[in-house]
Design a protein around this motif. Structure first.
Motif, PDB file in Angstrom:
ATOM      1  N   GLU A  43     -21.129  21.725  62.676  1.00  0.00           N
ATOM      2  CA  GLU A  43     -20.536  21.316  63.950  1.00  0.00           C
ATOM      3  C   GLU A  43     -21.049  19.941  64.377  1.00  0.00           C
ATOM      4  O   GLU A  43     -20.286  19.123  64.911  1.00  0.00           O
ATOM      5  CB  GLU A  43     -20.852  22.351  65.036  1.00  0.00           C
ATOM      6  CG  GLU A  43     -20.138  23.685  64.871  1.00  0.00           C
ATOM      7  CD  GLU A  43     -20.786  24.566  63.805  1.00  0.00           C
ATOM      8  OE1 GLU A  43     -21.905  24.230  63.336  1.00  0.00           O
ATOM      9  OE2 GLU A  43     -20.170  25.583  63.435  1.00  0.00           O
ATOM     10  N   GLN A  44     -22.328  19.679  64.148  1.00  0.00           N
ATOM     11  CA  GLN A  44     -22.883  18.371  64.508  1.00  0.00           C
ATOM     12  C   GLN A  44     -22.272  17.259  63.659  1.00  0.00           C
ATOM     13  O   GLN A  44     -21.912  16.195  64.170  1.00  0.00           O
ATOM     14  CB  GLN A  44     -24.403  18.385  64.343  1.00  0.00           C
ATOM     15  CG  GLN A  44     -25.133  19.204  65.391  1.00  0.00           C
ATOM     16  CD  GLN A  44     -26.613  19.296  65.095  1.00  0.00           C
ATOM     17  OE1 GLN A  44     -27.026  19.887  64.092  1.00  0.00           O
ATOM     18  NE2 GLN A  44     -27.425  18.712  65.962  1.00  0.00           N
ATOM     19  N   ILE A  45     -22.162  17.506  62.365  1.00  0.00           N
ATOM     20  CA  ILE A  45     -21.578  16.495  61.482  1.00  0.00           C
ATOM     21  C   ILE A  45     -20.112  16.267  61.844  1.00  0.00           C
ATOM     22  O   ILE A  45     -19.637  15.122  61.896  1.00  0.00           O
ATOM     23  CB  ILE A  45     -21.725  16.924  60.012  1.00  0.00           C
ATOM     24  CG1 ILE A  45     -23.211  17.035  59.635  1.00  0.00           C
ATOM     25  CG2 ILE A  45     -21.017  15.932  59.089  1.00  0.00           C
ATOM     26  CD1 ILE A  45     -23.462  17.635  58.270  1.00  0.00           C
ATOM     27  N   ALA A  46     -19.400  17.350  62.136  1.00  0.00           N
ATOM     28  CA  ALA A  46     -17.984  17.228  62.501  1.00  0.00           C
ATOM     29  C   ALA A  46     -17.817  16.459  63.805  1.00  0.00           C
ATOM     30  O   ALA A  46     -16.853  15.694  63.970  1.00  0.00           O
ATOM     31  CB  ALA A  46     -17.359  18.617  62.618  1.00  0.00           C
ATOM     32  N   LEU A  47     -18.754  16.628  64.743  1.00  0.00           N
ATOM     33  CA  LEU A  47     -18.686  15.886  66.002  1.00  0.00           C
ATOM     34  C   LEU A  47     -18.822  14.388  65.745  1.00  0.00           C
ATOM     35  O   LEU A  47     -18.078  13.576  66.316  1.00  0.00           O
ATOM     36  CB  LEU A  47     -19.784  16.373  66.950  1.00  0.00           C
ATOM     37  CG  LEU A  47     -19.930  15.629  68.285  1.00  0.00           C
ATOM     38  CD1 LEU A  47     -18.611  15.594  69.048  1.00  0.00           C
ATOM     39  CD2 LEU A  47     -21.028  16.277  69.133  1.00  0.00           C
ATOM     40  N   ASP A 105     -26.932  12.885  70.446  1.00  0.00           N
ATOM     41  CA  ASP A 105     -25.517  12.579  70.676  1.00  0.00           C
ATOM     42  C   ASP A 105     -24.607  13.562  69.947  1.00  0.00           C
ATOM     43  O   ASP A 105     -23.407  13.632  70.243  1.00  0.00           O
ATOM     44  CB  ASP A 105     -25.188  11.160  70.197  1.00  0.00           C
ATOM     45  CG  ASP A 105     -25.921  10.086  70.975  1.00  0.00           C
ATOM     46  OD1 ASP A 105     -26.277  10.334  72.140  1.00  0.00           O
ATOM     47  OD2 ASP A 105     -26.146   8.994  70.411  1.00  0.00           O
ATOM     48  N   LEU A 106     -25.176  14.295  68.992  1.00  0.00           N
ATOM     49  CA  LEU A 106     -24.382  15.203  68.161  1.00  0.00           C
ATOM     50  C   LEU A 106     -24.539  16.658  68.581  1.00  0.00           C
ATOM     51  O   LEU A 106     -24.158  17.559  67.828  1.00  0.00           O
ATOM     52  CB  LEU A 106     -24.778  15.044  66.684  1.00  0.00           C
ATOM     53  CG  LEU A 106     -24.703  13.629  66.113  1.00  0.00           C
ATOM     54  CD1 LEU A 106     -25.031  13.639  64.626  1.00  0.00           C
ATOM     55  CD2 LEU A 106     -23.328  13.013  66.349  1.00  0.00           C
ATOM     56  N   ASP A 107     -25.090  16.895  69.757  1.00  0.00           N
ATOM     57  CA  ASP A 107     -25.253  18.270  70.248  1.00  0.00           C
ATOM     58  C   ASP A 107     -23.903  18.773  70.764  1.00  0.00           C
ATOM     59  O   ASP A 107     -23.427  18.318  71.809  1.00  0.00           O
ATOM     60  CB  ASP A 107     -26.289  18.286  71.374  1.00  0.00           C
ATOM     61  CG  ASP A 107     -26.552  19.690  71.906  1.00  0.00           C
ATOM     62  OD1 ASP A 107     -25.811  20.624  71.526  1.00  0.00           O
ATOM     63  OD2 ASP A 107     -27.484  19.850  72.708  1.00  0.00           O
ATOM     64  N   PRO A 108     -23.266  19.706  70.063  1.00  0.00           N
ATOM     65  CA  PRO A 108     -21.926  20.146  70.480  1.00  0.00           C
ATOM     66  C   PRO A 108     -21.895  20.760  71.874  1.00  0.00           C
ATOM     67  O   PRO A 108     -20.858  20.724  72.542  1.00  0.00           O
ATOM     68  CB  PRO A 108     -21.549  21.187  69.416  1.00  0.00           C
ATOM     69  CG  PRO A 108     -22.426  20.886  68.246  1.00  0.00           C
ATOM     70  CD  PRO A 108     -23.708  20.379  68.830  1.00  0.00           C
ATOM     71  N   ALA A 109     -23.020  21.308  72.328  1.00  0.00           N
ATOM     72  CA  ALA A 109     -23.052  21.946  73.640  1.00  0.00           C
ATOM     73  C   ALA A 109     -23.126  20.927  74.770  1.00  0.00           C
ATOM     74  O   ALA A 109     -22.791  21.241  75.922  1.00  0.00           O
ATOM     75  CB  ALA A 109     -24.241  22.905  73.728  1.00  0.00           C
TER      76      ALA A 109
END
Length: 558
Positions: A43-47, A105-109
């Motif tokens: 999810e982090q990489i996808a963000l 910056d990559l925290d999906p929440a």
């Protein structure tokens, strides 16, 4: 190149190399490495990928609509800071070709692709302008083109961000109501008559109503304050307690026991340590008094050990070290680390470009770049001594290569569009070029930089792959902001692209085109054809290939 050692070289950060980004995603190799080596989720990489795709789409659109104030999309080496206490704010290891973001910056929440996208625009502009206020100002017109939903998503992510400078982006989000009243040529043109005077920001094509200037200054103040607070917090984290004498003692013991073969200089030019000083270390002890922490002391020891080890490796492999000249026309006595030809020693200054080794540990890729710098400096002396040269047997080949290079320039210049005739003439006149044969003068310009390439022919034998990769990424970059004309820029690029061939790049020219803006500004606009540029690079490669290391002058090279 060992991808893991390179991308995960620093304990407080990780890197996505530019060539491992395609138009919208991260390569499978780096994706696996980030999951397994740094624990990133899919999810982090996808963000990040969604934010990166938005950046590319929007940069292309903005550049097409407003080419005078918006840069085209490109790729860069992306540094993510995972531990802000260990990485100086705004660290950018590869000059002009680094985007520095935070892993938070990559925290999906908490984050959103709108926030990631803008962070890329922010660091891209910062890398180009090298000034925080200017970067903020030049990017304001970005928000004139966004929808209310997009602005909401950006603002919500800014309010939840945990990056060290989050308050600045909260201030930016809160300023959107007046930012949207600004004008830009041509993104939001003003009406024929306005109720108040408009100030023009040169280069940004931004028109600012007089009444909003206090708001703009307040926004600048928020970014300035965040930058100061970040640096204060970073330096405090680097020295969590008073170092006392422990830090100084540890360096002095190291100097006394290992006798690193370097000169330590307290700027501007006071030598405080020589290997022959032995245990007489009073001068260096005084100079080391500001050491802020054991961590900084450890970093300083590693720097000095590395500089010494690389120097000793070079000198040990020279069959006759006395062949090196005691003077040098190629070496500049600056840059924090340089070689003293008269003493045949590397100088290490207690103040390095970009960081203070007495107060903090080195930033990401500092040590890899230090290794490359040290050996590159020795390479200049090796070149001047004639140990990297064109062998007599290859002189006819060199003459042919030089003639072919001049011809490539002649063909390229002749094909430049008529609309640039005056600019081309002006640039060639400055070089004293013969209008009927400009290639001779342009080739001569390139040859003034050939010493750097010759030094690199030597130094790659003494560097680990990660050190060589770091050097190359720092020295192959755009020159748009250096007040050079198109021909001068191309002359620089033609030599520098050859460095990529010394490292492990599968497609050196593609890396250059993807990261330098060159394709957008010079090829797609018809200034140069890609065919002629590639022919020039190939001719340069042929000429550079004539330089050889005199292996008879060395023993047991690495």
């Amino acid at each position: 190149m060992n991808l893991e050692r390179f991308c995960l070289a620093h304990p407080g950060a990780f890197l996505i190399p530019a060539e491992h980004l395609d138009e919208g995603s991260v390569s499978a190799d780096v994706r696996t490495l980030l999951r397994e080596g740094r624990g990133l989720s899919e999810e982090q990489i996808a963000l990040f990928e969604r934010g990166y795709r938005l950046y590319r789409e929007r940069a292309a659109s903005l550049h097409a609509r407003a080419p005078g104030s918006w840069l085209p999309p490109r790729k860069a080496n992306v540094l993510f800071i995972t531990d802000p206490s260990r990485v100086r704010p705004y660290s950018a290891p590869f000059l002009g070709v680094t985007w520095t973001l935070y892993a938070s910056d990559l925290d999906p929440a908490r984050s959103h692709e709108e926030f990631v996208c803008y962070q890329i625009f922010h660091v891209e502009r910062l890398a180009f302008l090298k000034a925080l206020r200017a970067a903020v100002c030049f990017n304001l017109s970005y928000f004139l083109t966004r929808t209310e939903d997009e602005l909401h998503d950006f603002s919500r992510a800014a309010s939840r961000s945990t990056r060290p400078d989050a308050p600045a982006f909260v201030a930016l989000a809160r300023a959107l109501h007046w930012i949207r009243t600004l004008y830009h040529l041509p993104l939001r043109e003003p009406p024929a008559e306005t109720s108040e005077p408009l100030g023009h920001v040169d280069g940004a094509d931004l028109l600012i109503p007089k009444g909003t200037r206090p708001d703009l200054l307040a926004l600048f103040g928020a970014f300035d304050a965040a930058a100061r607070e970040m640096e204060t917090a970073f330096l405090a984290a680097q020295a969590p307690r008073a170092a006392g004498q422990e830090a100084v003692d540890s360096v002095c013991v190291f100097l006394s026991e290992e006798r690193p073969d370097v000169l330590v200089v307290e700027p501007p030019d006071r030598v405080v340590y020589r290997p022959e000083d032995g245990t007489n270390l009073e001068e260096v002890r005084k100079a080391l008094a500001p050491l802020a922490s054991v961590r900084a002391a450890e970093g300083l020891r590693e720097d000095l050990r590395l500089a010494s080890d690389k120097s000793r490796a070079v000198l040990a492999t020279l069959r006759d070290p006395d062949v090196l000249f005691r003077t040098s026309a190629e070496v500049d006595l600056e840059g924090g680390v340089y070689v003293r030809a008269d003493l045949r020693r590397i100088v290490y200054e207690l103040r390095q470009p970009g960081f203070d080794p007495l107060r903090e540990e080195g930033p990401p890729y500092h040590r890899q770049l230090l290794a490359a710098r040290v050996v590159h400096e020795w390479g200049h002396l090796v070149h001047e001594a004639g140990l990297v040269r064109i062998p007599e047997a290859r002189m006819p080949e060199y003459a042919e290569a030089l003639a072919a290079l001049e011809t490539s320039w002649d063909v390229l210049v002749a094909a430049m569009p008529a609309r640039l005739e005056d600019d081309v003439k002006s640039e060639l006149d400055e070089l004293g070029a013969d209008p009927s044969h400009p290639g001779r003068a342009l080739a001569r310009v390139m040859l003034t930089r050939i010493a750097d390439y010759a030094s690199n022919v030597f130094f790659r034998s003494y560097l680990q792959s990660e050190e060589l990769e770091s050097y190359v990424r720092t020295n192959v970059r755009h020159h748009l902001n250096e007040d050079l004309g198109p021909l001068a820029q191309l002359a620089r690029h033609a030599v520098e692209v050859q460095y990529l061939g010394l490292a492990s790049f599968r497609d050196p020219i593609r890396y250059f085109l993807d990261t330098s803006y060159f394709e957008a500004y010079f090829v797609r606009t018809g200034v140069f054809s890609e065919e002629h540029v590639r022919a020039l690079f190939a001719a340069t490669a042929r000429l550079c290939a004539c330089y050889e290391l005199d292996h008879a002058a060395f023993v047991d090279m690495p």
